[in-house]
Scaffold this active site. Structure first.
Site, mmCIF file in Angstrom:
data_model
loop_
_atom_site.group_PDB
_atom_site.id
_atom_site.type_symbol
_atom_site.label_atom_id
_atom_site.label_comp_id
_atom_site.label_asym_id
_atom_site.label_seq_id
_atom_site.Cartn_x
_atom_site.Cartn_y
_atom_site.Cartn_z
ATOM 1 N N ARG A 330 42.489 27.417 29.993
ATOM 2 C CA ARG A 330 41.487 28.152 29.604
ATOM 3 C C ARG A 330 40.203 27.295 29.486
ATOM 4 O O ARG A 330 40.363 26.076 29.686
ATOM 5 C CB ARG A 330 41.445 28.770 28.314
ATOM 6 N N GLU A 359 33.175 32.031 32.143
ATOM 7 C CA GLU A 359 33.360 33.196 33.207
ATOM 8 C C GLU A 359 32.773 34.470 32.971
ATOM 9 O O GLU A 359 32.623 34.832 31.765
ATOM 10 C CB GLU A 359 35.021 33.361 33.249
ATOM 11 N N HIS A 379 39.611 32.137 38.535
ATOM 12 C CA HIS A 379 40.760 32.536 37.623
ATOM 13 C C HIS A 379 41.763 33.407 38.321
ATOM 14 O O HIS A 379 42.115 34.635 37.945
ATOM 15 C CB HIS A 379 40.095 33.391 36.406
HETATM 16 O O1 LIG Z 1 44.794 33.952 32.382
HETATM 17 C C1 LIG Z 1 45.460 34.691 32.660
HETATM 18 C C2 LIG Z 1 46.283 35.014 31.686
HETATM 19 O O2 LIG Z 1 46.336 35.036 30.384
HETATM 20 O O3 LIG Z 1 47.442 35.697 31.906
#
Ligand SMILES: O=CC(=O)O
Length: 423
Positions: A330, A359, A379
């Site tokens: 994250r 983001e 991401h």
């Molecule tokens: O970031 C992606 C997830 O949390 O699966």
């Protein structure tokens, strides 16, 4: 893409085609019928496994633990609130779910925050027992499941099973205190994230952003890069990789990097893993983040956002000269301004970030380095067809397991249910 850093890799028993049956002490709401084997589960045997931990029995007003004292509420058909896109890949499982439970899927117009809160206040969906969010791209329109939202949930709710390894969109502690098990999709995404992280780690050792941008920058840049990339590039063998988090993703990374690349792999986690697992993965534990960073040529973040801002001005100072950072967890784990300063000053030689603090915006100072020593992606790490298939299947099976009186497969907030005395 994050997942619980302290979640051990479950044993490699595939999820059974039918949810586990209730123990005699638990209630027995309608059980889904048997499901045929689902091909997707045979393609990735290591990523889908039964959860084998012990779970507290969850007391619930509509689901008395005593099946002998059946009442109207004991026998009503449990209701599943399905938020987000329809099931795309696993129609058989959805058919089984729909046969056993009443499934309500609110349209997108009812999922914006004001609408969703209003619908909860009005009890528009009645006393639902489960929330199913099988796809991470939709179903989050109402925003964070925080105190404001959680307080409006019916007392009947027992399980929230969601796509996504990360769970920062829900206050899982609060849900747990209300007796609601939150199950994430980390198992379904781990392989995709780990594969992607391999590319990012290689990118940091091989100056890939520089090579990629130079190839399209004209003959002069091409030739310059052909020469200049060599002294900036290192083979992975015998380099040291430091994993922050040894959950499902970290464990897959450890195997890939020790077996395929001959790297030394260290890890730091809130709890040390059993020696047998460390031995199997060939990893060594570091007792502190500082010790890990100081000893690593490349640090990979694969831990949930709850860990806080682990990479900041202080911890950046611990990196050896020319150190590297990869983030597939994250963005909130990294102070991006401090990282940009460390890269601009040459303290770090490279970074590769799939996730970002703000983001869908990317830090402009990091973006300015993206033709040279910073690899930035959108991401994307967990995003594969296989992950989507698995998110759907796992979320539905978690719902069926809990509403069927069995144990959730991938719960991540049981510690808070225990605190409340639910065990
Ligand atoms: O970031 C992606 C997830 O949390 O699966």
């Amino acid at each position: 893409m994050a997942e619980p850093a302290n979640t051990p890799m479950p044993p490699s028993t595939p999820i059974s085609a039918t949810p586990r049956s209730a123990s005699p002490a638990q209630s027995a709401p309608p059980q889904p019928g048997p499901l045929p084997p689902i091909p997707a589960f045979t393609t990735s045997s290591s990523s889908f496994s039964s959860y084998s931990g012990t779970v507290p029995s969850i007391r619930h007003p509509h689901h008395s633990a005593s099946s002998s004292t059946s009442s109207t509420t004991d026998t009503r058909k449990p209701v599943v609130l399905h938020i987000g896109d329809p099931i795309q890949y696993n129609p058989q499982t959805y058919a089984a779910l729909s046969a056993s439970f009443t499934v309500i899927r609110p349209p997108a117009a009812e999922r914006s925050r004001p609408q969703f809160l209003q619908a909860l206040r009005e009890r528009r969906w009645g006393d639902f027992d489960a929330v199913l969010r099988p796809f991470w791209g939709t179903g989050g329109e109402m925003g964070r499941w925080d105190a404001e939202l959680v307080e409006l949930l019916p007392a009947s709710l027992r399980v929230f099973a969601s796509a996504g390894a990360g769970f920062d969109w829900a206050d899982v502690e609060l849900l747990g205190e209300r007796g609601i098990v939150y199950c994430n999709g980390g198992l379904a995404a781990a392989e995709a994230v780990a594969d992607f992280a391999v590319a990012l780690v290689i990118g940091t050792f091989r100056a890939l952003p520089y090579c990629l941008s130079s190839a399209t920058g004209g003959p002069q840049k091409f030739e310059k890069c052909h020469d200049d990339a060599t002294p900036r590039s290192r083979n992975l063998r015998s380099q040291t990789l430091g994993l922050v988090g040894l959950g499902n993703i970290g464990q897959q990374l450890a195997l890939k990097f020790t077996l395929a690349f001959g790297m030394t792999v260290l890890y730091y986690d809130i709890e040390r893993k059993p020696a047998a697992l460390e031995g199997k993965l060939g990893v060594r534990f570091c007792a502190s983040l500082e010790a890990l960073i100081r000893s690593s040529d490349c640090v990979v973040l694969c831990t949930p956002s709850g860990a806080g801002q682990l990479i900041n001005a202080q911890s950046l100072a611990w990196f050896p000269p020319g150190g590297r950072l990869v983030n597939v967890a994250r963005g909130s784990l990294v102070d991006e301004e401090a990282l940009a300063s460390a890269l601009e000053a040459g303290k770090l030689s490279a970074a590769a970030l799939d996730v970002h603090a703000d983001e869908p915006r990317v830090n402009p100072r990091l973006a300015a380095l993206a033709d040279d020593r910073v690899m930035l992606t959108c991401h994307n790490a967990g995003g594969t067809v296989e992950t989507h298939v698995g998110f759907e299947e796992l979320a539905m099976r978690n719902v069926m397991a809990v509403l069927g009186g069995g144990a959730p497969i991938t719960p991540i907030n049981l510690q808070y249910l225990k605190k409340k005395g639910g065990a």
